[in-house]
Design an enzyme around this catalytic site. Structure first.
Site, mmCIF file in Angstrom:
data_model
loop_
_atom_site.group_PDB
_atom_site.id
_atom_site.type_symbol
_atom_site.label_atom_id
_atom_site.label_comp_id
_atom_site.label_asym_id
_atom_site.label_seq_id
_atom_site.Cartn_x
_atom_site.Cartn_y
_atom_site.Cartn_z
ATOM 1 N NE ARG A 35 29.532 44.313 17.886
ATOM 2 C CZ ARG A 35 30.799 44.626 17.718
ATOM 3 N NH1 ARG A 35 31.269 44.828 16.504
ATOM 4 N NH2 ARG A 35 31.590 44.743 18.747
ATOM 5 C CE LYS A 198 49.871 45.965 26.143
ATOM 6 N NZ LYS A 198 49.460 47.066 25.304
ATOM 7 N N GLY A 351 35.689 43.255 25.984
ATOM 8 C CA GLY A 351 35.464 42.307 24.895
ATOM 9 C C GLY A 351 35.873 40.891 25.244
ATOM 10 N N GLY A 374 35.770 49.071 24.340
ATOM 11 C CA GLY A 374 36.387 50.364 24.649
ATOM 12 C C GLY A 374 35.419 51.324 25.312
HETATM 13 P P1 ADP Z 1 39.029 42.737 28.093
HETATM 14 O O1 ADP Z 1 38.928 42.652 26.585
HETATM 15 O O2 ADP Z 1 37.999 41.910 28.776
HETATM 16 O O3 ADP Z 1 39.070 44.169 28.579
HETATM 17 P P2 ADP Z 1 41.900 42.527 28.026
HETATM 18 O O4 ADP Z 1 41.883 42.800 26.558
HETATM 19 O O5 ADP Z 1 42.427 43.570 28.908
HETATM 20 O O6 ADP Z 1 40.438 42.089 28.504
HETATM 21 O O7 ADP Z 1 42.783 41.237 28.315
HETATM 22 C C1 ADP Z 1 42.520 40.005 27.735
HETATM 23 C C2 ADP Z 1 43.789 39.226 27.485
HETATM 24 O O8 ADP Z 1 44.577 39.128 28.649
HETATM 25 C C3 ADP Z 1 43.487 37.814 27.052
HETATM 26 O O9 ADP Z 1 43.870 37.650 25.723
HETATM 27 C C4 ADP Z 1 44.312 36.949 27.995
HETATM 28 O O10 ADP Z 1 44.961 35.885 27.352
HETATM 29 C C5 ADP Z 1 45.313 37.939 28.531
HETATM 30 N N1 ADP Z 1 45.854 37.488 29.829
HETATM 31 C C6 ADP Z 1 45.195 37.241 30.962
HETATM 32 N N2 ADP Z 1 46.024 36.785 31.914
HETATM 33 C C7 ADP Z 1 47.255 36.763 31.383
HETATM 34 C C8 ADP Z 1 48.543 36.371 31.858
HETATM 35 N N3 ADP Z 1 48.703 35.921 33.096
HETATM 36 N N4 ADP Z 1 49.583 36.456 31.014
HETATM 37 C C9 ADP Z 1 49.409 36.915 29.759
HETATM 38 N N5 ADP Z 1 48.224 37.286 29.233
HETATM 39 C C10 ADP Z 1 47.152 37.213 30.025
HETATM 40 MG MG MG Z 2 40.428 42.971 25.037
#
Ligand code: ADP
Ligand code: MG
Length: 394
Positions: A35, A198, A351, A374
């Site tokens: 950063r 989620k 992230g 976010g």
């Molecule tokens: P980002 O930060 O890119 O927005 P998220 O925070 O929404 O992504 O999600 C990332 C997390 O989702 C990771 O830690 C990953 O392990 C988890 N994940 C992805 N697929 C699955 C799955 N099938 N079951 C449980 N966790 C999952």
């Molecule tokens: Mg995340």
């Protein structure tokens, strides 16, 4: 279009820049200075154009108190190294005081100073007008360069612009250019890939994108809530019980909008949530009752990669599987590779998705990797970010 530092005359002016120096620390040392490096082009531009540069940022959560474990001193030292110039740093417990005011007033063109952690003041996150005015009183121009906090209306990210003309730095310019054009005026075919853990986190984004994309690709942990809505057996896979109905609604909304929504056709399942567990790859209607889906399977990868290859714009948010475990990283890696090979505009928001792309070595093949988790999500939701809204239009 938002005004940038290129659109104004900064020569001899005191310019206060809100940076994102919220770097991870380990034992009092900076463990990742990405950063800091990212802010250098803007700082260098201002120095070279004769501005008197005052930098500010938050780091960690000192919760409105001058907790020295969150001092920005290490950042000042690192900046001095990279800029090849002493960066003036006064560790004021109130961020602004008489010494700081005097130092700011005495700055020479091309000189740089860094203020103490703005979250040493409670008024920062409350967007207190007094603190915003104190910060503003140090300078003549406000430069927004902290995308990671642009979705927050804080004193140093939004309130300050009530008292100073506001323009964007180069990082913000890039974020607005790529995320903005993806949401407002994307080159088609426009494909969005949504994954992660989620459904609930991503619903507003999915809703907003349904009106804009040609194809919506779903992967990751959120797939299983959609499977459940389709009446499929999902075993022990991640389920967002409360949102099964909503997942069904989103599928209907997509259909009504003429958007193709793709869900995994095969799934890599594990017996336990661990890397060295028993693994089977099955079609989406054959997930064993005692196992959980942890990655997309090879048929899904082939189908998704094909869509990505033909896209003119791709936005990706959320990994396709538990990529932190090597046995469940293939799906995420393959999607990152497909995006790297895509000739269109490729944008990563989120992230964990950004971390995955870095980890697999495809970062320099993407058009844009958003620096704000976010903030990029809220941007993709179509929300107005307070820290962006305050920047003057051209
Ligand atoms: P980002 O930060 O890119 O927005 P998220 O925070 O929404 O992504 O999600 C990332 C997390 O989702 C990771 O830690 C990953 O392990 C988890 N994940 C992805 N697929 C699955 C799955 N099938 N079951 C449980 N966790 C999952
Ligand atoms: Mg995340």
């Amino acid at each position: 279009m938002k005004k940038t530092i290129r659109d104004i005359d900064v020569k001899g002016k005191k310019v206060i820049v809100r940076c994102d120096f919220n770097v991870p620390m380990q034992d009092g040392k900076i463990s990742d200075d990405t950063r800091i490096k990212a802010a250098l082009p803007t700082i260098n531009y201002l120095m070279e154009h004769g501005a008197k540069v005052i930098l500010m940022s938050h780091m960690g959560r000192p919760k409105g108190e001058p907790k020295m474990e969150f001092t920005l001193k290490p950042v000042a030292d690192r900046l001095s190294e990279y800029l090849n110039k002493d960066v003036l740093f006064i560790s004021s417990p109130t961020v602004v005081d008489d010494r700081v005011r005097k130092a700011a007033a005495d700055l020479e063109p091309g000189q740089v100073m860094l203020l103490e952690n703005v979250r040493f003041r409670k008024e920062e996150t409350d967007n207190g007008a007094d603190f915003a005015r104190e910060l503003a009183s140090l300078a003549e121009i406000f430069v927004q360069e902290a995308f990671g906090t642009a979705h927050r209306a804080h004193a140093s990210t939004a309130g300050i612009a009530d008292y100073l003309p506001a323009v964007s730095g180069f990082l913000i310019e890039k974020e607005v250019k790529f995320l903005g054009s993806a949401v407002e005026d994307p080159k088609k075919p426009f494909v969005a890939i949504m994954g992660g853990a989620k459904v609930v986190d991503k619903i507003p984004v999915i809703r907003n994108l349904i009106g804009k994309v040609d194809t919506l690709i779903i992967g990751g942990g959120m797939s299983f809530t959609f499977f459940k809505a389709m009446g499929l057996e999902i075993g022990k896979s991640l389920l967002d019980e409360e949102n099964i109905g909503l997942a069904g609604d989103l599928m209907k909304e997509a259909e009504a909008a003429g958007v193709k929504m793709l869900l995994p056709v095969d799934v890599v399942c594990g017996r336990e949530f661990a890397n060295d567990t028993e693994i089977v790859t099955v079609d989406n209607d054959k997930i064993p009752a005692d196992m959980m889906g942890m990655d997309i399977g090879p048929k899904t990868v082939a189908m998704y990669a094909d869509v990505i290859a033909k896209a003119a714009t791709v936005v990706w948010n959320g990994p396709m599987g538990v990529f932190e475990m090597s046995n469940f990283a293939e799906g995420t890696k393959a999607i990152a590779k497909a995006m790297a090979e895509c000739k269109g505009i490729t944008i990563i928001g989120g992230g964990d998705s950004a971390a995955a792309v870095e980890q697999f070595g495809f970062a320099d093949k993407m058009t844009h990797i958003s620096t704000g988790g976010g903030a990029s999500l809220e941007f993709l939701e179509g929300k107005v970010l307070p820290g962006i809204a305050v920047i003057e239009d051209k």
